[in-house]
Design a protein around this motif. Sequence first.
Motif, PDB file in Angstrom:
ATOM      1  N   GLY A 123     -30.144 -13.560  15.510  1.00 31.90           N
ATOM      2  CA  GLY A 123     -28.886 -13.240  16.162  1.00 31.90           C
ATOM      3  C   GLY A 123     -28.777 -13.922  17.518  1.00 31.90           C
ATOM      4  N   ALA A 124     -29.332 -15.124  17.608  1.00 28.69           N
ATOM      5  CA  ALA A 124     -29.430 -15.842  18.879  1.00 28.69           C
ATOM      6  C   ALA A 124     -28.318 -16.862  19.049  1.00 28.69           C
ATOM      7  CB  ALA A 124     -30.788 -16.558  18.960  1.00 28.69           C
ATOM      8  N   GLU A 125     -28.011 -17.168  20.294  1.00 30.22           N
ATOM      9  CA  GLU A 125     -27.152 -18.304  20.578  1.00 30.22           C
ATOM     10  C   GLU A 125     -27.965 -19.577  20.334  1.00 30.22           C
ATOM     11  OE1 GLU A 125     -23.912 -16.988  23.787  1.00 30.22           O
ATOM     12  OE2 GLU A 125     -25.909 -17.203  24.660  1.00 30.22           O
ATOM     13  N   LEU A 126     -27.307 -20.594  19.801  1.00 33.21           N
ATOM     14  CA  LEU A 126     -27.980 -21.848  19.461  1.00 33.21           C
ATOM     15  C   LEU A 126     -27.421 -22.976  20.304  1.00 33.21           C
ATOM     16  CD1 LEU A 126     -29.788 -23.673  17.692  1.00 33.21           C
ATOM     17  CD2 LEU A 126     -27.953 -23.701  15.989  1.00 33.21           C
ATOM     18  N   VAL A 127     -28.310 -23.678  21.000  1.00 34.39           N
ATOM     19  CA  VAL A 127     -27.927 -24.851  21.789  1.00 34.39           C
ATOM     20  C   VAL A 127     -28.570 -26.073  21.144  1.00 34.39           C
ATOM     21  CG1 VAL A 127     -27.960 -25.971  24.048  1.00 34.39           C
ATOM     22  CG2 VAL A 127     -27.788 -23.468  23.905  1.00 34.39           C
ATOM     23  N   LEU A 128     -27.735 -26.956  20.614  1.00 37.33           N
ATOM     24  CA  LEU A 128     -28.196 -28.201  19.990  1.00 37.33           C
ATOM     25  C   LEU A 128     -28.046 -29.321  21.015  1.00 37.33           C
ATOM     26  CD1 LEU A 128     -26.413 -27.814  16.517  1.00 37.33           C
ATOM     27  CD2 LEU A 128     -28.838 -27.391  17.009  1.00 37.33           C
ATOM     28  N   LEU A 129     -29.157 -29.738  21.598  1.00 34.12           N
ATOM     29  CA  LEU A 129     -29.119 -30.791  22.609  1.00 34.12           C
ATOM     30  C   LEU A 129     -29.225 -32.153  21.942  1.00 34.12           C
ATOM     31  CD1 LEU A 129     -31.405 -29.259  25.383  1.00 34.12           C
ATOM     32  CD2 LEU A 129     -28.893 -29.357  25.314  1.00 34.12           C
ATOM     33  N   THR A 130     -28.377 -33.075  22.391  1.00 39.82           N
ATOM     34  CA  THR A 130     -28.344 -34.405  21.798  1.00 39.82           C
ATOM     35  C   THR A 130     -28.086 -35.420  22.898  1.00 39.82           C
ATOM     36  OG1 THR A 130     -27.318 -35.723  20.045  1.00 39.82           O
ATOM     37  CG2 THR A 130     -25.884 -34.155  21.213  1.00 39.82           C
ATOM     38  N   ASP A 131     -27.749 -36.669  22.530  1.00 39.45           N
ATOM     39  CA  ASP A 131     -27.612 -37.707  23.547  1.00 39.45           C
ATOM     40  C   ASP A 131     -26.163 -37.978  23.930  1.00 39.45           C
ATOM     41  OD1 ASP A 131     -26.894 -38.854  21.170  1.00 39.45           O
ATOM     42  OD2 ASP A 131     -28.180 -40.617  21.344  1.00 39.45           O
ATOM     43  N   VAL A 132     -25.252 -37.098  23.561  1.00 41.97           N
ATOM     44  CA  VAL A 132     -23.855 -37.182  23.982  1.00 41.97           C
ATOM     45  C   VAL A 132     -23.420 -35.795  24.459  1.00 41.97           C
ATOM     46  CG1 VAL A 132     -23.227 -39.125  22.492  1.00 41.97           C
ATOM     47  CG2 VAL A 132     -23.058 -36.788  21.611  1.00 41.97           C
ATOM     48  N   SER A 133     -22.227 -35.712  25.033  1.00 42.81           N
ATOM     49  CA  SER A 133     -21.785 -34.476  25.676  1.00 42.81           C
ATOM     50  C   SER A 133     -21.278 -33.407  24.723  1.00 42.81           C
ATOM     51  CB  SER A 133     -20.685 -34.797  26.700  1.00 42.81           C
ATOM     52  OG  SER A 133     -21.186 -35.638  27.715  1.00 42.81           O
ATOM     53  N   GLY A 134     -21.154 -33.740  23.448  1.00 40.88           N
ATOM     54  CA  GLY A 134     -20.655 -32.795  22.464  1.00 40.88           C
ATOM     55  C   GLY A 134     -20.003 -33.557  21.335  1.00 40.88           C
ATOM     56  N   VAL A 135     -19.073 -32.927  20.651  1.00 40.12           N
ATOM     57  CA  VAL A 135     -18.345 -33.567  19.555  1.00 40.12           C
ATOM     58  C   VAL A 135     -17.015 -34.062  20.107  1.00 40.12           C
ATOM     59  CG1 VAL A 135     -17.444 -33.335  17.220  1.00 40.12           C
ATOM     60  CG2 VAL A 135     -19.397 -31.937  17.938  1.00 40.12           C
ATOM     61  N   TYR A 136     -16.718 -35.338  19.856  1.00 41.63           N
ATOM     62  CA  TYR A 136     -15.476 -35.943  20.338  1.00 41.63           C
ATOM     63  C   TYR A 136     -14.447 -36.033  19.206  1.00 41.63           C
ATOM     64  CZ  TYR A 136     -18.748 -37.674  23.912  1.00 41.63           C
ATOM     65  OH  TYR A 136     -19.724 -37.787  24.878  1.00 41.63           O
ATOM     66  N   ALA A 137     -13.183 -35.762  19.537  1.00 43.52           N
ATOM     67  CA  ALA A 137     -12.114 -35.944  18.552  1.00 43.52           C
ATOM     68  C   ALA A 137     -12.043 -37.403  18.133  1.00 43.52           C
ATOM     69  CB  ALA A 137     -10.780 -35.481  19.132  1.00 43.52           C
ATOM     70  N   ASP A 138     -12.246 -38.308  19.097  1.00 41.93           N
ATOM     71  CA  ASP A 138     -12.401 -39.735  18.829  1.00 41.93           C
ATOM     72  C   ASP A 138     -13.838 -40.086  19.171  1.00 41.93           C
ATOM     73  OD1 ASP A 138     -12.564 -42.481  18.806  1.00 41.93           O
ATOM     74  OD2 ASP A 138     -10.783 -42.819  20.041  1.00 41.93           O
ATOM     75  N   PRO A 139     -14.671 -40.354  18.169  1.00 45.42           N
ATOM     76  CA  PRO A 139     -16.093 -40.581  18.430  1.00 45.42           C
ATOM     77  C   PRO A 139     -16.388 -41.665  19.449  1.00 45.42           C
ATOM     78  CG  PRO A 139     -15.709 -40.315  16.081  1.00 45.42           C
ATOM     79  CD  PRO A 139     -14.351 -40.397  16.725  1.00 45.42           C
ATOM     80  N   ASP A 140     -15.435 -42.562  19.681  1.00 42.67           N
ATOM     81  CA  ASP A 140     -15.644 -43.651  20.630  1.00 42.67           C
ATOM     82  C   ASP A 140     -15.109 -43.351  22.022  1.00 42.67           C
ATOM     83  OD1 ASP A 140     -16.839 -45.312  18.671  1.00 42.67           O
ATOM     84  OD2 ASP A 140     -14.851 -45.852  17.909  1.00 42.67           O
ATOM     85  N   ASP A 141     -14.550 -42.147  22.225  1.00 43.44           N
ATOM     86  CA  ASP A 141     -13.917 -41.825  23.501  1.00 43.44           C
ATOM     87  C   ASP A 141     -14.439 -40.496  24.038  1.00 43.44           C
ATOM     88  OD1 ASP A 141     -12.340 -41.416  25.691  1.00 43.44           O
ATOM     89  OD2 ASP A 141     -10.419 -41.471  24.630  1.00 43.44           O
ATOM     90  N   PRO A 142     -15.363 -40.533  25.031  1.00 41.19           N
ATOM     91  CA  PRO A 142     -15.914 -39.300  25.596  1.00 41.19           C
ATOM     92  C   PRO A 142     -14.868 -38.396  26.245  1.00 41.19           C
ATOM     93  CG  PRO A 142     -17.254 -41.198  26.209  1.00 41.19           C
ATOM     94  CD  PRO A 142     -15.991 -41.737  25.600  1.00 41.19           C
ATOM     95  N   GLU A 143     -13.690 -38.957  26.540  1.00 42.39           N
ATOM     96  CA  GLU A 143     -12.635 -38.147  27.141  1.00 42.39           C
ATOM     97  C   GLU A 143     -12.014 -37.180  26.134  1.00 42.39           C
ATOM     98  OE1 GLU A 143     -11.896 -38.141  30.389  1.00 42.39           O
ATOM     99  OE2 GLU A 143     -13.530 -39.592  30.645  1.00 42.39           O
ATOM    100  N   THR A 144     -12.357 -37.333  24.861  1.00 42.35           N
ATOM    101  CA  THR A 144     -11.753 -36.475  23.828  1.00 42.35           C
ATOM    102  C   THR A 144     -12.710 -35.365  23.380  1.00 42.35           C
ATOM    103  OG1 THR A 144     -12.499 -37.899  21.995  1.00 42.35           O
ATOM    104  CG2 THR A 144     -10.371 -38.428  23.006  1.00 42.35           C
ATOM    105  N   LEU A 145     -13.590 -34.932  24.281  1.00 37.97           N
ATOM    106  CA  LEU A 145     -14.538 -33.869  23.962  1.00 37.97           C
ATOM    107  C   LEU A 145     -13.809 -32.626  23.451  1.00 37.97           C
ATOM    108  CD1 LEU A 145     -17.495 -32.704  24.166  1.00 37.97           C
ATOM    109  CD2 LEU A 145     -16.787 -31.832  26.418  1.00 37.97           C
ATOM    110  N   ILE A 146     -14.266 -32.100  22.331  1.00 39.65           N
ATOM    111  CA  ILE A 146     -13.736 -30.850  21.798  1.00 39.65           C
ATOM    112  C   ILE A 146     -14.510 -29.721  22.466  1.00 39.65           C
ATOM    113  CG2 ILE A 146     -13.412 -29.437  19.733  1.00 39.65           C
ATOM    114  CD1 ILE A 146     -13.361 -32.070  18.125  1.00 39.65           C
ATOM    115  N   GLY A 147     -13.840 -28.948  23.323  1.00 39.24           N
ATOM    116  CA  GLY A 147     -14.532 -27.958  24.128  1.00 39.24           C
ATOM    117  C   GLY A 147     -14.803 -26.649  23.409  1.00 39.24           C
TER     118      GLY A 147
END
Length: 306
Positions: free
Chosen positions: A196-220
């Motif tokens: 029942g834990a919160e899960l933090v998946l750390l990776t090499d980008v800031s999260g999931v982007y609506a446009d994978p090539d544009d970091p400004e489109t981060l889905i918050g």
Amino acid sequence: MSAAESTDPPVVVKVGGAKAVDPAGAIGDVARLVAEDRDVVVVHGGSTAVDETLDRLGIDPEYVESASGVTGRFTDAETMEVFEMVMAGKLNTELVASLQEADVDAVGLSGVDGGLLSGPRKSAVRVIENGKKKIRRGDHSGKPESVNAALLEGLAADGYVPVVSPPMAGQERDGGVTPVNTDADRAAAAIAGALGAELVLLTDVSGVYADPDDPETLIGSVSTPADLEALESAAEGFMGKKVMAAEEALSNGSPRVIVADANAADPIVDALAGGGTHVHANAIADGDRTDADANQADADTPTEDA
């Protein structure tokens, strides 16, 4: 889980194994959370280190494409020997040592230890070779279907931070147990769901982007089934596995999954405070993912261990 009372749920942190991921910030954050009486479980991957070791041994790593278009590692018996050595031996030990240096009482475990992670061995996968569908046999992989949560809870109650790595305990049809490769994101998801834990998946980008090539489109934030459908559409390549892991964690009891940047100054603390892509349990609609759907996806999907 621990003797100290906390109103916050446990945190499962998955640290990626890619070269671009620096675990230093995550180690500092684990120490900070532990000092605040938060229960933490660390899960790590290590596909890059496995491939580097295979190269030094003169063994070519093999990646295959599934019938559904997903690329992942084919883990034959020789590769599995290297996988066990690198993941449960070298990488797990080094991460435990780094946490000990940060005054965290860390304990290293593979998924085999105490039957921590177990499930049927997947010895054959459906693949595409030269445009044709084939069955490849001799694989050593599997998806965790059972978690020994009591083992993790007992360690936490005694003040320890479990550090978990593949392999997992693969159940053979004859009742035997074989260490097998398993996807580290999905292993972390299974643990988060069981605790029942919160899960933090750390990776090499800031999260999931609506446009994978544009970091400004981060889905918050993802909080409805419609949001989740949009997230699935946006997730490409390795990010698709992380979204799959998020869905599995939430479906099995995790209240929140966050995909965030491992290289941020305070990656875990920042993620818990709102950074990255937050996927909430109410994004999972009842009946969205049937057992039949899950089983078919697993049959078609080779294993990645990043």
